[in-house]
Design an enzyme around this catalytic site. Structure first.
Site, PDB file in Angstrom:
ATOM      1  CD  GLU A  50      -2.596  -4.622  11.000  1.00 26.35           C
ATOM      2  OE1 GLU A  50      -2.394  -4.740   9.780  1.00 26.35           O
ATOM      3  OE2 GLU A  50      -2.148  -3.685  11.672  1.00 26.35           O
TER       4      GLU A  50
ATOM      5  CG  ASP B 246      -2.713  -0.381  15.985  1.00 25.03           C
ATOM      6  OD1 ASP B 246      -1.616  -0.656  15.457  1.00 25.03           O
ATOM      7  OD2 ASP B 246      -3.709  -0.009  15.343  1.00 25.03           O
TER       8      ASP B 246
ATOM      9  CG  ASN C 186       0.616  -3.347  13.914  1.00 22.94           C
ATOM     10  OD1 ASN C 186       0.363  -2.554  13.016  1.00 22.94           O
ATOM     11  ND2 ASN C 186       0.228  -4.619  13.875  1.00 22.94           N
TER      12      ASN C 186
ATOM     13  CB  THR D 298      -0.925   0.038   1.227  1.00 21.79           C
ATOM     14  OG1 THR D 298      -0.143   0.007   2.426  1.00 21.79           O
ATOM     15  CG2 THR D 298      -1.888  -1.150   1.223  1.00 21.79           C
TER      16      THR D 298
ATOM     17  N   GLY E 187       0.734  -5.728   5.875  1.00 22.66           N
ATOM     18  CA  GLY E 187       0.217  -7.010   6.347  1.00 22.66           C
ATOM     19  C   GLY E 187       0.574  -7.322   7.781  1.00 22.66           C
TER      20      GLY E 187
END
Length: 274
Positions: free
Chosen positions: A59, A188, A145, A41, A57
């Site tokens: 997460e 987060d 994260n 992105t 990605g």
């Protein structure tokens, strides 16, 4: 756009070079497997014959990275994994400002003994453009994260280098240093803006603090002032790793999910403020 080509990343995790005049594909590189949670992105960064790109990605149990591709051929030049093989760290109990992380270290160590290091699935995407220092041939980027995002029970340790500012060599991708501002993040609170390199000195060569006010950057002489909701000085940070003599002059700025602006001194001293 760089030279005679336009470069873009795609959601199915490809890096594509197009002819700037015709729009026809020149080359295409499959960066990672989208079926494993990887995607793109971010806009690529073009510099000195290289196309730099990270991965999204964080997460979805990926292992983050930053890569450099040859701008002409699309060949991979180097890869830097944003999660090292040993991601445990120092079992930090506070964040970089001294706030308690409320961690159960004993439970985490037991989970590590049972399940091993989660480095292969720990997240740590890089979805923002790096800052580039051509003088010292280094780049600086914010690592995102850990994964899973809000459940730290299955990822024991500090989860290096998630929620960190990281610097690597522009030509080789070799690690230079990092500063982790939120170890073992379960809120987060990874960075929400790309870093920037600045030279912040007064006429006497002293460090000049900066703070953010109503969306603007304001320079203050002397030490940072304590202002609720704006900025306050942190204690000297000892976890900017690497030989201080190899750390570039100047300062790096990065904003975290707590809407705080961090200033990292990158020449010998390892103090910061937010």
């Amino acid at each position: 756009m760089y030279g005679d080509k336009v470069y873009l990343g795609t959601l199915d995790s490809k890096l594509v070079a197009l002819d700037a005049k015709t729009g026809k594909p020149v080359w295409e590189a499959q960066i990672a497997d989208p079926t494993l949670g990887y995607s793109e992105t971010m806009a690529p960064t073009a510099v000195d014959g290289k196309i730099l790109i990270g991965t999204n990605g964080g997460e979805y149990g990926i292992r983050g990275f930053v890569r450099a591709y040859d701008a002409e051929t699309g060949n991979l030049i180097w890869n830097f994994d944003t999660v090292p093989e040993n991601s445990v760290g120092v079992w930090a109990t506070t964040d970089a400002t001294g706030r308690s992380l409320h961690r159960d270290i004993a439970a985490e160590k037991a989970a590590l003994a049972r399940n091993g290091d989660p480095s292969k699935r720990l997240g740590g995407g890089v979805w923002q453009n790096p800052a580039v220092d051509l003088v010292h041939r280094r780049i600086y980027f914010a690592v995102g994260n850990p994964s899973p995002d809000l459940d730290g029970a299955v990822r024991p340790g500090d989860n290096l280098y998630t929620d960190s500012l990281v610097s690597v060599d522009l030509d080789t991708g070799k690690y230079v240093c990092h500063f982790q501002y939120i170890p073992h993040d379960v809120w987060d609170l990874d960075a929400t803006s790309p870093p920037g390199l600045v030279q912040v000195r007064d006429n006497n060569g002293n460090h000049v603090a900066r703070r953010q006010r109503r969306g603007r950057m304001v320079a203050n002489r002397g030490e940072p002032r304590v202002r609720a909701g704006v900025c306050h000085q942190s204690e000297p940070a000892d976890d900017l790793h690497g030989d201080p003599s190899t750390i570039a002059p100047g300062s790096a700025l990065v904003q975290t999910g707590r809407v705080q602006l961090w200033l990292y001194r990158l020449r010998g001293a390892t103090s910061g403020w937010n």
